[in-house]
Design a protein around this motif. Sequence first.
Motif, PDB file in Angstrom:
ATOM      1  N   HIS A   8       0.851  -1.190   0.000  1.00  0.00           N
ATOM      2  CA  HIS A   8       0.000   0.000   0.000  1.00  0.00           C
ATOM      3  C   HIS A   8       0.884   1.236   0.000  1.00  0.00           C
ATOM      4  O   HIS A   8       1.885   1.304   0.709  1.00  0.00           O
ATOM      5  N   SER A  10       0.232   5.649  -0.186  1.00  0.00           N
ATOM      6  CA  SER A  10      -0.660   6.801  -0.323  1.00  0.00           C
ATOM      7  C   SER A  10       0.145   8.080  -0.278  1.00  0.00           C
ATOM      8  O   SER A  10       1.252   8.122   0.259  1.00  0.00           O
ATOM      9  N   GLY A  12      -0.911  11.713   1.093  1.00  0.00           N
ATOM     10  CA  GLY A  12      -2.019  12.408   1.731  1.00  0.00           C
ATOM     11  C   GLY A  12      -3.227  11.496   1.805  1.00  0.00           C
ATOM     12  O   GLY A  12      -3.138  10.351   2.257  1.00  0.00           O
ATOM     13  N   ASP A  13      -4.350  11.985   1.317  1.00  0.00           N
ATOM     14  CA  ASP A  13      -5.576  11.182   1.333  1.00  0.00           C
ATOM     15  C   ASP A  13      -5.749  10.345   0.059  1.00  0.00           C
ATOM     16  O   ASP A  13      -6.749   9.631  -0.079  1.00  0.00           O
ATOM     17  N   THR A  14      -4.796  10.455  -0.853  1.00  0.00           N
ATOM     18  CA  THR A  14      -4.906   9.732  -2.121  1.00  0.00           C
ATOM     19  C   THR A  14      -4.200   8.386  -2.038  1.00  0.00           C
ATOM     20  O   THR A  14      -2.971   8.324  -1.869  1.00  0.00           O
ATOM     21  N   LYS A  15      -4.966   7.319  -2.168  1.00  0.00           N
ATOM     22  CA  LYS A  15      -4.399   5.971  -2.151  1.00  0.00           C
ATOM     23  C   LYS A  15      -3.971   5.606  -3.577  1.00  0.00           C
ATOM     24  O   LYS A  15      -4.801   5.565  -4.477  1.00  0.00           O
ATOM     25  N   LYS A  18      -3.004  -0.172  -3.688  1.00  0.00           N
ATOM     26  CA  LYS A  18      -4.079  -0.623  -2.794  1.00  0.00           C
ATOM     27  C   LYS A  18      -3.991  -2.116  -2.500  1.00  0.00           C
ATOM     28  O   LYS A  18      -4.947  -2.856  -2.688  1.00  0.00           O
ATOM     29  N   GLU A  54       3.501   2.334   3.287  1.00  0.00           N
ATOM     30  CA  GLU A  54       3.038   2.394   4.673  1.00  0.00           C
ATOM     31  C   GLU A  54       2.490   1.053   5.143  1.00  0.00           C
ATOM     32  O   GLU A  54       2.252   0.858   6.335  1.00  0.00           O
TER      33      GLU A  54
END
Length: 254
Positions: A8, A10, A12-15, A18, A54
Amino acid sequence: MIKVENLHKSFGDTKVLKGISTVFEKGKTNLIIGQSGSGKTVFLKNLVGLFEPEQGFIYYEDKRYQNLTASERRNLRKEMGMVFQGGALFDSMNVEENVKFPLRMFTKLSNTEMKNRVQEVLERVNLKDVNTRFPAEISGGMQKRVSIARAIVNQPKFLFCDEPNSGLDPRTATVIDNLIQELTKEYNITTVINTHDMNSVFEIGEKIVYLQDGNLAWEGTKEEIHHSDNQDLSDFVYSSNLFRKVKKAYQRGL
């Protein structure tokens, strides 16, 4: 061999990635394909250690990257070669100096030993009498071969190529594809190639990983692509009339 488990990444808030899991096999040309924004470049940058995921793990043979110390990571970096999209040669260095650069960074060879090794790899990529020429003085195809020579000069276990055919005409692109595959077999390297070139897929793709929206949507061989029921993969691969004809010919057994 490189093994990826549940990766995974990312921003910020953008993945972007996945939960990708796959294996890139030793002695084979492993290709990553997908549309722009699918996560190919981010995935490759995680594989070479430029980004830190992460979540998830990357194994280089029996070494889990996330568990390595800074010193161990540096030692692993010595075992990696990289061919960048634009070649990334140093304009201020001649060909010999460019290829010698990794030897200066990672080895304690004498200048004579380095010079002999540089000459060996330049001859292996079919470049002669260019040692003292600068990147601006040679063609794009020759620059890519210099980049490949630099990538293999340390005899890496892992070779990463980011769009190695970018900016090349079809004939030169095929030459580069075949050279990368030959070197992969010759040195038994784990080679991972990020590409959008469908000619490369059908020319040298021994394992294909197809990313879509940060997910691993399909993986298999170039032959298995023709029989895949993944419609998005088919739409991507056979977007041109030429490759639609290739598929029909293959299915007819021609």
